[in-house]
Design an enzyme around this catalytic site. Structure first.
Site, short mmCIF file in Angstrom:
data_model
loop_
_atom_site.label_atom_id
_atom_site.label_comp_id
_atom_site.label_asym_id
_atom_site.label_seq_id
_atom_site.Cartn_x
_atom_site.Cartn_y
_atom_site.Cartn_z
N LYS A 1 0.98 -1.28 -0.09
CA LYS A 1 0.05 0.03 -0.12
C LYS A 1 0.78 1.43 -0.15
CE LYS A 1 -1.76 1.53 4.22
NZ LYS A 1 -1.27 2.97 4.31
N ASN A 2 1.80 1.21 0.81
CA ASN A 2 2.59 2.57 1.07
C ASN A 2 3.46 2.90 -0.01
OD1 ASN A 2 1.45 3.18 3.28
ND2 ASN A 2 3.06 2.62 4.88
N CYS B 1 -3.75 12.63 13.60
CA CYS B 1 -4.14 11.39 13.23
C CYS B 1 -4.30 10.60 14.95
CB CYS B 1 -3.42 10.47 12.50
SG CYS B 1 -2.13 9.69 13.03
N ARG C 1 1.02 14.73 13.06
CA ARG C 1 1.61 14.35 12.09
C ARG C 1 1.91 15.65 11.30
NH1 ARG C 1 -0.14 8.79 9.79
NH2 ARG C 1 1.94 8.73 8.88
N ASP D 1 5.86 0.69 11.88
CA ASP D 1 4.67 0.26 11.48
C ASP D 1 4.79 -1.28 11.95
OD1 ASP D 1 3.57 2.19 10.41
OD2 ASP D 1 4.19 1.61 8.29
N ARG E 1 -8.31 -0.62 5.43
CA ARG E 1 -7.32 0.40 4.86
C ARG E 1 -6.14 -0.15 4.28
NH1 ARG E 1 -5.90 5.47 8.16
NH2 ARG E 1 -4.70 5.57 6.34
C1 UD1 Z 1 4.87 6.96 6.29
C2 UD1 Z 1 4.05 5.84 6.26
C3 UD1 Z 1 3.67 5.42 7.79
C4 UD1 Z 1 5.04 5.06 8.42
C5 UD1 Z 1 5.97 6.32 8.48
C6 UD1 Z 1 7.14 5.90 9.13
C7 UD1 Z 1 2.81 6.04 4.16
C8 UD1 Z 1 1.43 6.45 3.57
N1 UD1 Z 1 2.83 6.09 5.65
O1 UD1 Z 1 4.23 7.98 6.87
O2 UD1 Z 1 3.00 3.99 7.64
O3 UD1 Z 1 4.58 4.69 9.64
O4 UD1 Z 1 6.03 6.54 6.96
O5 UD1 Z 1 7.69 4.98 8.56
O6 UD1 Z 1 3.86 5.78 3.46
N2 UD1 Z 1 7.71 14.78 10.29
C9 UD1 Z 1 7.91 16.06 10.67
N3 UD1 Z 1 7.30 17.04 9.63
C10 UD1 Z 1 7.01 16.54 8.41
C11 UD1 Z 1 6.96 15.25 8.26
C12 UD1 Z 1 7.28 14.44 8.97
O7 UD1 Z 1 8.30 16.23 11.90
O8 UD1 Z 1 6.65 17.47 7.73
C13 UD1 Z 1 7.98 13.66 11.29
C14 UD1 Z 1 6.91 12.96 11.71
O9 UD1 Z 1 6.31 13.44 12.83
C15 UD1 Z 1 7.71 11.49 12.22
C16 UD1 Z 1 8.77 11.42 11.08
O10 UD1 Z 1 9.06 12.80 10.47
O11 UD1 Z 1 8.29 11.67 13.50
C17 UD1 Z 1 8.83 10.63 10.09
O12 UD1 Z 1 7.36 10.74 9.37
P1 UD1 Z 1 7.18 10.29 7.67
O13 UD1 Z 1 8.42 9.62 7.33
O14 UD1 Z 1 6.86 11.41 7.28
O15 UD1 Z 1 5.98 9.51 8.00
P2 UD1 Z 1 4.81 9.56 6.91
O16 UD1 Z 1 5.56 9.56 5.70
O17 UD1 Z 1 3.61 10.64 6.90
#
Ligand code: UD1
Length: 424
Positions: free
Chosen positions: A22-23, A118, A123, A309, A401
């Site tokens: 999915k991701n 979330c 997030r 995850d 999902r």
């Molecule tokens: C993706 C995955 C999710 C997984 C996560 C971490 C998808 C759809 N989702 O989520 O299942 O748990 O990677 O492997 O692929 N952060 C910030 N600012 C930002 C963006 C992120 O501070 O603008 C921080 C987040 O709070 C977190 C860290 O960066 O602590 C990593 O998050 P991120 O890798 O962005 O997760 P997602 O891409 O949302």
């Protein structure tokens, strides 16, 4: 609304076919918008998040044809005319925010709803936005929406360092940068297989990306990209989930097909430390549960470290280990909503800051528990499968999902699980 009725205590035996990721699929779908003709993506799972993203793309005028029986999607952006993603859809799934980078690249203008928080806390998307600004995009906020524009002759380019490293921000920046006028550099970029696969697909479409698989990605923008065909990777989190499930009952012995062992990073090594026997052979992994599970503490890290995850599922496994273990989440410090529910099944877990301390082995007993998010939900299903007696796992729409045909796959290896109407 549906729930699962699970009678625990049966060992798991047999073979599971792991679905497409999915991701990893979602970034490919967003990238398909950049082509000047249709793209065909194979091995796409039939999941609610995929249906949601199909609808997000359709709003823009993109034609999306999901041939579900074949797990194949054709995406044709030729008539894309409305570069916006509304709150009603983005709030259902955060990855819809990938439309920001994709629409900006394709159209020069994007208006995309902020995704909001979330179930496991805030997030943020600040890195997505600051990165686009560093590449020369003009960003405005308007009533919960982000509006991104680029100069007429294209995004000038620039350099941005992600801190912390972020999968989502790397995806959005890659999408925007692929069609920039200048060169964009992403430092501390995510190295997750999902990002590597996106780079491979973009390159197939005609993008120029250096450093694929490393933490520095250099993207030399090109004026146009073509549609392409691509096979999506197997779901590494689904694979890891079933590997853990296959370790929890001393008589379980299962085999997974369509797995990429490389995409699992160091996770199999952690699992082996518990006493589980693994055999990896091409795209197959066989899992044999140990007589007694050793307690093993883990800390989540970015790839190739232990994935956040899989931490809830690991906690479910550790309830069956002989002794104390800890699960520490450095990526999402609040991701422990499953703990009170798992304790209702008889687990002994305490949360201290970003660490769950688990005391095993607990003799779990069936009861009703509530799903709170995707991975929390599956961890409760796994705990219920080793609990004595019957459990109800409520609100399983979270599972729909992200786990294709979960109950069919589990039934196929001997679990006693039924989907029934939850009622009120
Ligand atoms: C993706 C995955 C999710 C997984 C996560 C971490 C998808 C759809 N989702 O989520 O299942 O748990 O990677 O492997 O692929 N952060 C910030 N600012 C930002 C963006 C992120 O501070 O603008 C921080 C987040 O709070 C977190 C860290 O960066 O602590 C990593 O998050 P991120 O890798 O962005 O997760 P997602 O891409 O949302």
């Amino acid at each position: 609304m549906d729930k699962f009725k699970i009678t625990g205590g049966t060992p798991l035996k047999g073979t599971i076919h792991v679905s497409g990721s999915k991701n990893a699929a979602l970034p490919l779908m967003a990238a398909s918008i950049l082509g000047d003709g249709p793209s065909i993506l194979r091995n796409i799972p039939r999941l609610n998040d995929i249906y949601t993203f199909n609808n997000v793309m359709r709003v823009t005028g993109t034609r999306v044809d999901f041939k579900e029986q074949e797990n194949t999607i054709e995406i044709d952006p030729t008539n894309l005319s409305y570069p916006e993603s509304p709150y009603e859809l983005v709030r259902k799934m955060r990855a819809s925010f990938y439309m920001l980078g994709a629409l900006l690249a394709k159209n020069g203008y994007a208006k995309v709803s902020l995704p909001g928080g979330c179930a496991w806390g805030p997030r943020p998307v600040d890195l997505h936005i600051e990165g686009l600004k560093a590449f020369g995009a003009e960003i405005e906020m308007d009533k919960g929406y982000v509006i991104a524009k680029r100069p007429k002759d294209g995004l000038p380019g620039g350099e941005y360092r992600l801190n912390p490293s972020s999968v989502g921000a790397t995806v959005n920046l890659l999408l925007a940068a692929s069609m920039a006028k200048g060169t964009c550099i992403i430092k501390n970029a995510a190295k997750e297989p999902d990002v590597v696969q996106l780079c491979d697909f973009l390159v197939k479409m005609g993008a120029i990306i250096n450093g694929v698989g490393t933490s520095t990605l250099t993207i030399q923008g090109v004026p146009r990209l073509a549609g392409a065909e691509f096979d999506n990777a197997p779901d590494r989190i689904e694979a890891g989930t079933y590997m853990i499930a296959g370790a929890m009952h001393p008589e379980s012995e299962i085999e997974l097909l369509n797995v990429s062992a490389e995409d699992l990073g160091i996770f199999p090594q952690w699992l082996e430390k518990t006493g589980v026997q693994l055999q990896m052979n091409g795209n197959r992994i066989s899992v044999k549960a140990p007589e007694l599970i050793k307690p093993v503490s883990i800390i989540t890290e970015i790839y190739p470290g232990f994935p956040t995850d899989l931490q809830a599922q690991w906690a479910a496994l550790m309830t069956q280990a002989q002794g104390e273990s800890q699960v520490t989440d450095t990526i999402y410090p609040d991701r422990f909503s499953y703990v009170p529910e798992m304790n209702r099944l008889g687990a002994s877990i305490k949360v201290r800051n970003n660490t769950a301390v688990i005391n095993g082995k607990s003799n779990l007993e069936g009861t009703s528990v509530m799903s709170t998010d995707l991975r929390a939900s599956v961890s409760l299903v796994m705990a219920a499968m080793v609990a004595e007696g019957e459990s109800d796992v409520l609100r399983i729409y979270h599972l729909d999902r992200g786990y294709e045909k979960l109950e069919d796959k589990l039934k196929g290896i001997g679990a006693n699980i039924e989907r029934v109407e939850q009622g009120e």
